[in-house]
Write a protein that holds these residues in place. Structure first.
Motif, short mmCIF file in Angstrom:
data_model
loop_
_atom_site.label_atom_id
_atom_site.label_comp_id
_atom_site.label_asym_id
_atom_site.label_seq_id
_atom_site.Cartn_x
_atom_site.Cartn_y
_atom_site.Cartn_z
N SER A 30 -12.77 17.44 25.63
CA SER A 30 -13.40 16.38 26.01
C SER A 30 -13.73 15.59 24.65
CB SER A 30 -14.49 16.57 26.85
OG SER A 30 -15.62 17.04 26.23
N GLU A 31 -14.18 14.31 24.72
CA GLU A 31 -14.34 13.46 23.57
C GLU A 31 -15.76 13.90 23.12
OE1 GLU A 31 -15.07 8.87 21.83
OE2 GLU A 31 -14.92 9.27 24.16
N LYS A 32 -16.72 14.39 23.91
CA LYS A 32 -17.95 14.84 23.28
C LYS A 32 -17.80 16.15 22.83
CE LYS A 32 -21.53 14.53 26.10
NZ LYS A 32 -22.38 14.73 27.29
#
Length: 219
Positions: free
Chosen positions: A122-124
């Motif tokens: 994920s981007e996070k």
């Protein structure tokens, strides 16, 4: 730090807000300030091409060089704040992009190797892992007194592991409680905890420092 750990949602919200602001600033530096400087540079070059006075031409050349240098520094700063590759291409390309700027700035060679098949995260998670690696490299530039760093990415089916090893002077972690280096190390560990990962730091005087980052991957 303990108060934030008791309420991880608050800490996550703060970090996410900071990252959005960093992304905005990086974009403004590159697309706004950088483009304006480029337009000024083009104008100066046009004026210099028709100028006959040698002293004025010399002055314009100096201004050209200064603006070119400023544009380069802005680009480096923009990449350091938020590499575009982090969103578009993923963690490893973004890390390599940052390392290119890092080496040109500090003169420290970073050998990057990757084994296994890269997984989509994920981007996070990408941002958190990138920031931890970035902090590790920054600390190395500030404190390690070394010319080479080895960084290895190990992609497994259920885990991403990254090791960062310098061969500098090392330190004793227990001696830095409450000092600036300690707070940086604590922030690295906290970032990984917030995404379900782990950051282990070990160091020994005269033998350098080793950082191991691990992140569980969903199947």
């Amino acid at each position: 730090m303990d108060s934030l750990r008791t309420n991880p949602n608050v800490c996550t919200y703060i970090i996410d807000s900071q990252e959005e602001e960093i992304k905005r600033i990086a974009h403004e530096l590159h697309e706004g300030v950088g483009q304006n400087l480029y337009s000024i540079l083009t104008g100066l070059q046009f004026l210099a091409s028709g100028e006959q006075d040698s002293s004025k031409k010399s002055y314009m050349r100096e201004m050209n060089l200064l603006i070119e240098k400023t544009i380069q520094e802005l680009r480096l700063l923009s990449v350091e704040l938020h590499p575009p590759a982090l969103t578009t291409l993923g963690l490893l390309p973004a890390m390599k992009s940052y390392i290119g700027c890092y080496t040109s700035t500090f003169g420290i060679i970073v050998e990057v190797k990757s084994s296994g098949e890269g997984k989509l995260i994920s981007e996070k998670q990408r941002i958190a892992v990138f920031r931890v690696c970035q902090e590790a490299l920054t600390n190395i530039a500030k404190y390690a007194d070394t010319a080479i760093v080895k960084m290895n990415f190990f992609w497994k089916e259920s885990e991403l592991k990254i090791t960062i090893r310098d061969f500098g002077k090392g330190f004793q972690p227990e001696e830095f409680q409450g000092n600036e280096p300690s707070s940086g190390l604590a922030a690295m560990k906290e970032r990984m905890l917030l995404i379900g990962g782990k950051c282990v730091i070990s160091s020994k005087i005269g033998e350098g420092t080793s950082i191991e980052i691990s992140l569980p991957l969903s199947n």
